[in-house]
Design a protein around this motif. Structure first.
Motif, mmCIF file in Angstrom:
data_model
loop_
_atom_site.group_PDB
_atom_site.id
_atom_site.type_symbol
_atom_site.label_atom_id
_atom_site.label_comp_id
_atom_site.label_asym_id
_atom_site.label_seq_id
_atom_site.Cartn_x
_atom_site.Cartn_y
_atom_site.Cartn_z
ATOM 1 N N ALA A 158 0.838 -1.196 0.000
ATOM 2 C CA ALA A 158 0.000 0.000 0.000
ATOM 3 C C ALA A 158 0.871 1.243 0.000
ATOM 4 O O ALA A 158 0.638 2.176 -0.767
ATOM 5 N N GLU A 159 1.921 1.241 0.838
ATOM 6 C CA GLU A 159 2.782 2.421 0.911
ATOM 7 C C GLU A 159 3.579 2.609 -0.373
ATOM 8 O O GLU A 159 3.766 3.732 -0.846
ATOM 9 N N LYS A 160 4.021 1.503 -0.958
ATOM 10 C CA LYS A 160 4.748 1.596 -2.231
ATOM 11 C C LYS A 160 3.857 2.169 -3.314
ATOM 12 O O LYS A 160 4.284 3.015 -4.095
ATOM 13 N N ALA A 161 2.634 1.681 -3.389
ATOM 14 C CA ALA A 161 1.716 2.136 -4.434
ATOM 15 C C ALA A 161 1.417 3.624 -4.271
ATOM 16 O O ALA A 161 1.355 4.367 -5.251
ATOM 17 N N MET A 162 1.271 4.069 -3.032
ATOM 18 C CA MET A 162 0.986 5.484 -2.797
ATOM 19 C C MET A 162 2.219 6.338 -3.086
ATOM 20 O O MET A 162 2.112 7.391 -3.709
ATOM 21 N N ASP A 163 3.398 5.857 -2.672
ATOM 22 C CA ASP A 163 4.630 6.598 -2.936
ATOM 23 C C ASP A 163 4.879 6.721 -4.435
ATOM 24 O O ASP A 163 5.348 7.748 -4.919
ATOM 25 N N ALA A 164 4.578 5.668 -5.156
ATOM 26 C CA ALA A 164 4.824 5.661 -6.602
ATOM 27 C C ALA A 164 3.736 6.407 -7.365
ATOM 28 O O ALA A 164 3.815 6.558 -8.571
ATOM 29 N N GLY A 165 2.725 6.842 -6.654
ATOM 30 C CA GLY A 165 1.651 7.559 -7.320
ATOM 31 C C GLY A 165 0.729 6.640 -8.105
ATOM 32 O O GLY A 165 -0.033 7.083 -8.947
ATOM 33 N N GLU A 166 0.809 5.341 -7.808
ATOM 34 C CA GLU A 166 -0.027 4.383 -8.542
ATOM 35 C C GLU A 166 -1.424 4.311 -7.947
ATOM 36 O O GLU A 166 -2.370 3.879 -8.609
ATOM 37 N N ALA A 167 -1.534 4.672 -6.692
ATOM 38 C CA ALA A 167 -2.833 4.633 -6.042
ATOM 39 C C ALA A 167 -2.962 5.858 -5.160
ATOM 40 O O ALA A 167 -1.983 6.314 -4.559
ATOM 41 N N GLU A 168 -4.143 6.369 -5.105
ATOM 42 C CA GLU A 168 -4.402 7.572 -4.336
ATOM 43 C C GLU A 168 -4.650 7.195 -2.881
ATOM 44 O O GLU A 168 -5.338 6.207 -2.599
ATOM 45 N N LYS A 169 -4.120 8.002 -1.972
ATOM 46 C CA LYS A 169 -4.383 7.769 -0.564
ATOM 47 C C LYS A 169 -5.793 8.264 -0.249
ATOM 48 O O LYS A 169 -6.118 9.407 -0.521
ATOM 49 N N ALA A 170 -6.614 7.382 0.313
ATOM 50 C CA ALA A 170 -8.006 7.746 0.545
ATOM 51 C C ALA A 170 -8.438 7.397 1.975
ATOM 52 O O ALA A 170 -9.489 6.835 2.212
ATOM 53 N N PHE A 171 -7.565 7.706 2.927
ATOM 54 C CA PHE A 171 -7.942 7.491 4.323
ATOM 55 C C PHE A 171 -7.283 8.544 5.180
ATOM 56 O O PHE A 171 -6.420 9.286 4.696
#
Ligand SMILES: [Zn+2]
Length: 58
Positions: free
Chosen positions: A45-58
């Motif tokens: 989850a942290e990798k995906a958010m850091d890479a901009g692949e997934a938006e943080k939604a919490f």
């Protein structure tokens, strides 16, 4: 109908579950009306958010 093709979800967002786990929520690329989700590890989850692949939604 439940979608199984969760690999290429569109507009993925990372959310946190009540138990403190992480989940990616997005839309099925084939059935755009359908929301699909996938359990993620904290690392992923942290990798995906850091890479901009997934938006943080919490
Ligand atoms: Zn689908």
């Amino acid at each position: 109908m439940k979608c199984k093709e969760q690999v290429d979800m569109k507009e993925p967002k990372v959310v946190q579950t009540a138990r403190g786990g992480y989940m990616a929520k997005g839309k099925c690329p084939t059935h755009t009306e359908t929301t699909v989700c996938a359990i993620m590890s904290k690392d992923n989850a942290e990798k995906a958010m850091d890479a901009g692949e997934a938006e943080k939604a919490f």
